[in-house]
Write an enzyme that holds these catalytic residues in place. Structure first.
Site, PDB file in Angstrom:
ATOM      1  N   HIS A  41      50.136 -16.801 -28.520  1.00 52.11           N
ATOM      2  CA  HIS A  41      48.595 -17.210 -29.166  1.00 52.11           C
ATOM      3  C   HIS A  41      48.494 -16.772 -30.531  1.00 52.11           C
ATOM      4  CE1 HIS A  41      46.993 -19.543 -25.779  1.00 52.11           C
ATOM      5  NE2 HIS A  41      47.950 -19.048 -25.081  1.00 52.11           N
ATOM      6  N   ASP A  89      53.235 -16.556 -22.735  1.00 50.09           N
ATOM      7  CA  ASP A  89      52.477 -16.265 -23.913  1.00 50.09           C
ATOM      8  C   ASP A  89      53.318 -15.128 -24.706  1.00 50.09           C
ATOM      9  OD1 ASP A  89      49.381 -15.074 -24.987  1.00 50.09           O
ATOM     10  OD2 ASP A  89      50.792 -16.244 -25.958  1.00 50.09           O
ATOM     11  N   SER A 183      45.305  -8.695 -28.401  1.00 48.71           N
ATOM     12  CA  SER A 183      46.577  -9.724 -27.985  1.00 48.71           C
ATOM     13  C   SER A 183      47.767  -9.291 -28.719  1.00 48.71           C
ATOM     14  CB  SER A 183      46.034 -11.055 -28.084  1.00 48.71           C
ATOM     15  OG  SER A 183      45.078 -11.417 -27.351  1.00 48.71           O
TER      16      SER A 183
HETATM   17  N1  E85 Z   1      40.144  -8.543 -21.765  1.00 49.51           N
HETATM   18  C1  E85 Z   1      40.917  -9.446 -22.012  1.00 49.51           C
HETATM   19  C2  E85 Z   1      41.177 -10.099 -23.571  1.00 49.51           C
HETATM   20  C3  E85 Z   1      42.375  -9.452 -24.028  1.00 49.51           C
HETATM   21  C4  E85 Z   1      42.426  -9.985 -25.327  1.00 49.51           C
HETATM   22  C5  E85 Z   1      41.804 -10.576 -25.928  1.00 49.51           C
HETATM   23  C6  E85 Z   1      40.491 -11.172 -25.350  1.00 49.51           C
HETATM   24  N2  E85 Z   1      39.119 -11.821 -26.010  1.00 49.51           N
HETATM   25  C7  E85 Z   1      39.587 -12.723 -27.131  1.00 49.51           C
HETATM   26  N3  E85 Z   1      40.725 -13.321 -27.497  1.00 49.51           N
HETATM   27  N4  E85 Z   1      40.380 -13.972 -28.569  1.00 49.51           N
HETATM   28  C8  E85 Z   1      39.027 -14.071 -28.690  1.00 49.51           C
HETATM   29  N5  E85 Z   1      38.263 -14.925 -29.573  1.00 49.51           N
HETATM   30  C9  E85 Z   1      36.835 -14.669 -29.396  1.00 49.51           C
HETATM   31  N6  E85 Z   1      36.294 -13.816 -28.453  1.00 49.51           N
HETATM   32  C10 E85 Z   1      36.942 -13.176 -27.791  1.00 49.51           C
HETATM   33  N7  E85 Z   1      36.465 -12.236 -26.911  1.00 49.51           N
HETATM   34  C11 E85 Z   1      35.002 -11.683 -26.962  1.00 49.51           C
HETATM   35  C12 E85 Z   1      34.534 -11.558 -28.227  1.00 49.51           C
HETATM   36  C13 E85 Z   1      33.093 -11.280 -28.254  1.00 49.51           C
HETATM   37  C14 E85 Z   1      32.448 -10.711 -27.153  1.00 49.51           C
HETATM   38  C15 E85 Z   1      33.212 -10.508 -26.002  1.00 49.51           C
HETATM   39  O1  E85 Z   1      32.677 -10.100 -24.974  1.00 49.51           O
HETATM   40  C16 E85 Z   1      34.485 -11.190 -25.970  1.00 49.51           C
HETATM   41  C17 E85 Z   1      38.419 -13.110 -27.862  1.00 49.51           C
HETATM   42  C18 E85 Z   1      39.989 -10.624 -24.091  1.00 49.51           C
END
Ligand code: E85
Length: 232
Positions: A41, A89, A183
């Site tokens: 991703h 992924d 990620s």
């Molecule tokens: N915990 C799992 C995990 C692992 C890796 C990445 C992610 N999140 C995200 N990966 N890509 C994203 N693009 C936009 N927003 C995202 N999460 C986000 C952003 C602001 C506040 C909030 O509470 C969550 C993510 C979540």
């Protein structure tokens, strides 16, 4: 990384920062001198942009003795990966040249035995991902310890509702968790990389959405095949 702590500088010398036009977008880690493993991703929306790999870093901005930005010679997203789900992924990046290995740049072994990590095993995950819900981005590497939760618990109707395959694993996400920009980084259990952070539902810090990782062992043959076949 939400509610973690600053890592001890250069004690995770396998960590890579994948950068687009000089900005951190994903984690990754060195699995061989010329190869970084990350998440497929992470190459979405990278077309035409300069994609580089930073090794040997603790701070993303300060000068550090063994910090170095590498060009990417070739990128190999897993053929089964796609933008609509978290399957397969994984992303292999071949660096423009072999990284110079030193105290701050080291390879991390990954698990080759395809057996689940026991639930409640405490593993650690690190990254330069966001540290709060407003999306604050850290300059220095963060880390957090998280317990593994069983696939059955993770697949519960109120959690990921049966979407967690045997090629995935989960950790508890109550308060402390991975988040945007983490990620591609490794989940390290007992000094061995067992999983690669995948965004999944993109939710951070909510116990109802445990963190999801792509397990590495099921992909060992694919990883070896790509590294063996790519030109020197
Ligand atoms: N915990 C799992 C995990 C692992 C890796 C990445 C992610 N999140 C995200 N990966 N890509 C994203 N693009 C936009 N927003 C995202 N999460 C986000 C952003 C602001 C506040 C909030 O509470 C969550 C993510 C979540």
């Amino acid at each position: 990384i939400l509610r973690g702590s600053e890592a001890r500088p250069h004690l995770k010398p396998y960590m890579a920062s994948l950068q687009l036009d000089g900005q951190h977008v994903c984690g990754g880690f060195l699995i061989a001198p010329q190869w970084v493993l990350s998440a497929a991703h992470c190459i979405e929306e990278t077309h035409g942009k300069l994609f580089q790999v930073l090794l040997g870093a603790h701070s993303l901005t300060e000068p550090e003795p063994h910090k170095r930005l590498y060009q990417v010679h070739a990128q190999f997203p897993h053929p089964g990966s796609n933008i609509h789900n978290n399957k397969d992924d994984l992303l292999l990046l071949q660096l423009e040249e072999k990284a110079e290995l030193n105290a701050d740049v080291r390879v991390l072994p990954f698990q080759r035995e395809d057996r689940d990590v026991a639930a409640d095993t405490v593993c650690e995950v690190a990254g330069w991902g966001t540290t709060d819900h407003s999306g604050s981005r850290p300059d220095r590497l963060q880390q957090v310890e998280r317990p593994v939760i069983s696939r059955d618990v993770c697949n519960h109707r109120t959690r990921h509702d049966g979407t967690i395959t045997r090629n995935m694993m989960c950790t508890d996400s109550r308060r402390k968790d991975t988040c945007k920009g983490d990620s591609g980084g490794p989940l390290v259990c007992g000094g061995v990389a067992e999983g690669v952070v995948t965004a999944g539902s993109r939710v951070c810090g909510n116990y109802k959405k445990p963190a999801i990782y792509t397990r590495i062992a099921p992909y060992a043959a694919w990883i070896d095949g790509v590294m063996a076949s790519a030109d020197a």
